[in-house]
Design a protein around this motif. Structure first.
Motif, PDB file in Angstrom:
ATOM      1  N   CYS A   1      63.750  -2.347  13.791  1.00  0.00           N
ATOM      2  CA  CYS A   1      64.740  -2.204  14.860  1.00  0.00           C
ATOM      3  C   CYS A   1      64.395  -3.107  16.033  1.00  0.00           C
ATOM      4  N   CYS A   2      65.339  -3.190  16.981  1.00  0.00           N
ATOM      5  CA  CYS A   2      65.086  -4.010  18.162  1.00  0.00           C
ATOM      6  C   CYS A   2      64.125  -3.247  19.082  1.00  0.00           C
ATOM      7  N   ILE A   3      63.470  -3.988  19.957  1.00  0.00           N
ATOM      8  CA  ILE A   3      62.463  -3.379  20.820  1.00  0.00           C
ATOM      9  C   ILE A   3      63.104  -2.345  21.753  1.00  0.00           C
ATOM     10  N   GLU A   4      64.331  -2.657  22.179  1.00  0.00           N
ATOM     11  CA  GLU A   4      65.010  -1.730  23.093  1.00  0.00           C
ATOM     12  C   GLU A   4      65.238  -0.362  22.429  1.00  0.00           C
ATOM     13  N   CYS A   5      65.716  -0.380  21.202  1.00  0.00           N
ATOM     14  CA  CYS A   5      65.946   0.893  20.502  1.00  0.00           C
ATOM     15  C   CYS A   5      64.622   1.623  20.284  1.00  0.00           C
ATOM     16  N   ASN A   6      63.598   0.873  19.904  1.00  0.00           N
ATOM     17  CA  ASN A   6      62.289   1.495  19.675  1.00  0.00           C
ATOM     18  C   ASN A   6      61.803   2.195  20.931  1.00  0.00           C
TER      19      ASN A   6
ATOM     20  N   ALA B   1      68.854  -7.172  11.132  1.00  0.00           N
ATOM     21  CA  ALA B   1      69.661  -6.384  12.072  1.00  0.00           C
ATOM     22  C   ALA B   1      68.906  -5.102  12.413  1.00  0.00           C
ATOM     23  N   CYS B   2      69.059  -4.678  13.661  1.00  0.00           N
ATOM     24  CA  CYS B   2      68.420  -3.425  14.077  1.00  0.00           C
ATOM     25  C   CYS B   2      69.017  -2.264  13.273  1.00  0.00           C
ATOM     26  N   PHE B   3      68.165  -1.423  12.718  1.00  0.00           N
ATOM     27  CA  PHE B   3      68.644  -0.297  11.914  1.00  0.00           C
ATOM     28  C   PHE B   3      69.549   0.619  12.734  1.00  0.00           C
ATOM     29  N   TYR B   4      69.264   0.763  14.015  1.00  0.00           N
ATOM     30  CA  TYR B   4      70.006   1.717  14.842  1.00  0.00           C
ATOM     31  C   TYR B   4      71.279   1.128  15.462  1.00  0.00           C
ATOM     32  N   CYS B   5      71.167  -0.059  16.054  1.00  0.00           N
ATOM     33  CA  CYS B   5      72.306  -0.562  16.850  1.00  0.00           C
ATOM     34  C   CYS B   5      72.960  -1.810  16.261  1.00  0.00           C
ATOM     35  N   PHE B   6      72.455  -2.305  15.133  1.00  0.00           N
ATOM     36  CA  PHE B   6      73.016  -3.472  14.450  1.00  0.00           C
ATOM     37  C   PHE B   6      72.797  -4.789  15.171  1.00  0.00           C
TER      38      PHE B   6
END
Ligand SMILES: [Zn+2]
Length: 236
Positions: A181-186, A146-151
């Motif tokens: 994390c997901c690429i979008e959050c990164n 899971a993405c650390f930021y947005c799950f």
């Protein structure tokens, strides 16, 4: 490598299908690698001289983001910065098949990225978690997909490692500063402080109030060293 036999189609596929996902390159790192490759190996030159400021301007990136991307590509072995001077960087580019981390995936990747040449770090606190494939995987495993930021659920192809404190602000490659994390959050987080970014996600409706609280707490736990990933068995 015989430069005359460089196959641009094959190169492009290797870049998109293997190199970028396997090294977990961000959108910015992809852009920088692609641009530098275009002006070196694709035109038959193994090396090129460039100024980061000009690179940043051409790609519409901030100076910090461009510099960070060059640094990470260097660490991953996708290019090798040979010299830094007033005239800029002199770098030698590597095609995907020449990048050891790609060729020697999995176990052999422990030797990749030059790690084998250096003494093994045995404890969490002294370990550079970007150093090897296995160590990067340990951080991904800690977040359990899971993405650390947005799950959001992440998979091998759509996840990357993010420096909570950006490298441009001297954030280390420690397990206390790296998250999966997901690429979008990164991409969206950029060089912003992580708490600010989490609040943005909350304002956008991507996190509930409870999730925001949980993520802000997780950030504190991370920095405090409470979120220790399992180290690969041989300590690398
Ligand atoms: Zn995310």
């Amino acid at each position: 490598m015989n430069l005359k036999k460089l196959n641009p189609g094959l190169l492009w596929m290797q870049f998109e299908d293997v190199l970028a996902p396997r090294l977990g390159l961000s959108v910015k790192e992809r852009a920088v690698y692609s641009y530098l490759l275009r002006h070196s190996l694709v035109v038959g030159k193994p090396r090129l001289q460039f100024a980061v400021i000009a690179l940043a301007r051409t790609l519409g990136l901030s100076f910090g983001a461009a510099r960070q991307a060059v640094r990470r590509l260097d660490e991953l072995g996708a290019l090798r910065v040979l010299e830094r001077s007033k005239r800029g960087h002199l770098a030698e580019m590597r095609v995907p098949e020449k990048i050891r981390a790609i060729r020697l995936h999995k176990n052999d990747a422990l030797e990749a990225l030059g790690a084998a040449a250096e003494p093994a770090a045995s404890t969490h606190e002294t370990t550079d978690f970007l150093k090897t494939w296995a160590l990067r995987k340990a951080i991904h495993d800690r977040e359990r997909g899971a993405c650390f930021y947005c799950f959001r659920r992440t998979s091998g192809k759509v996840r990357c490692l993010d420096h909570v404190v950006p490298r441009v602000r001297f954030g280390p490659n420690s397990y206390r500063n790296l998250v999966s994390c997901c690429i979008e959050c990164n991409t969206r987080k950029g060089d912003r402080p992580a708490p600010d970014f989490l609040r943005t996600l909350y304002r956008l409706g991507r996190l509930t109030p409870a999730e925001l609280d949980a993520r802000l707490r997780a950030l504190k736990d991370l920095a405090a060293g409470k979120l220790r990933p399992a180290l690969p068995e041989n300590g690398k």
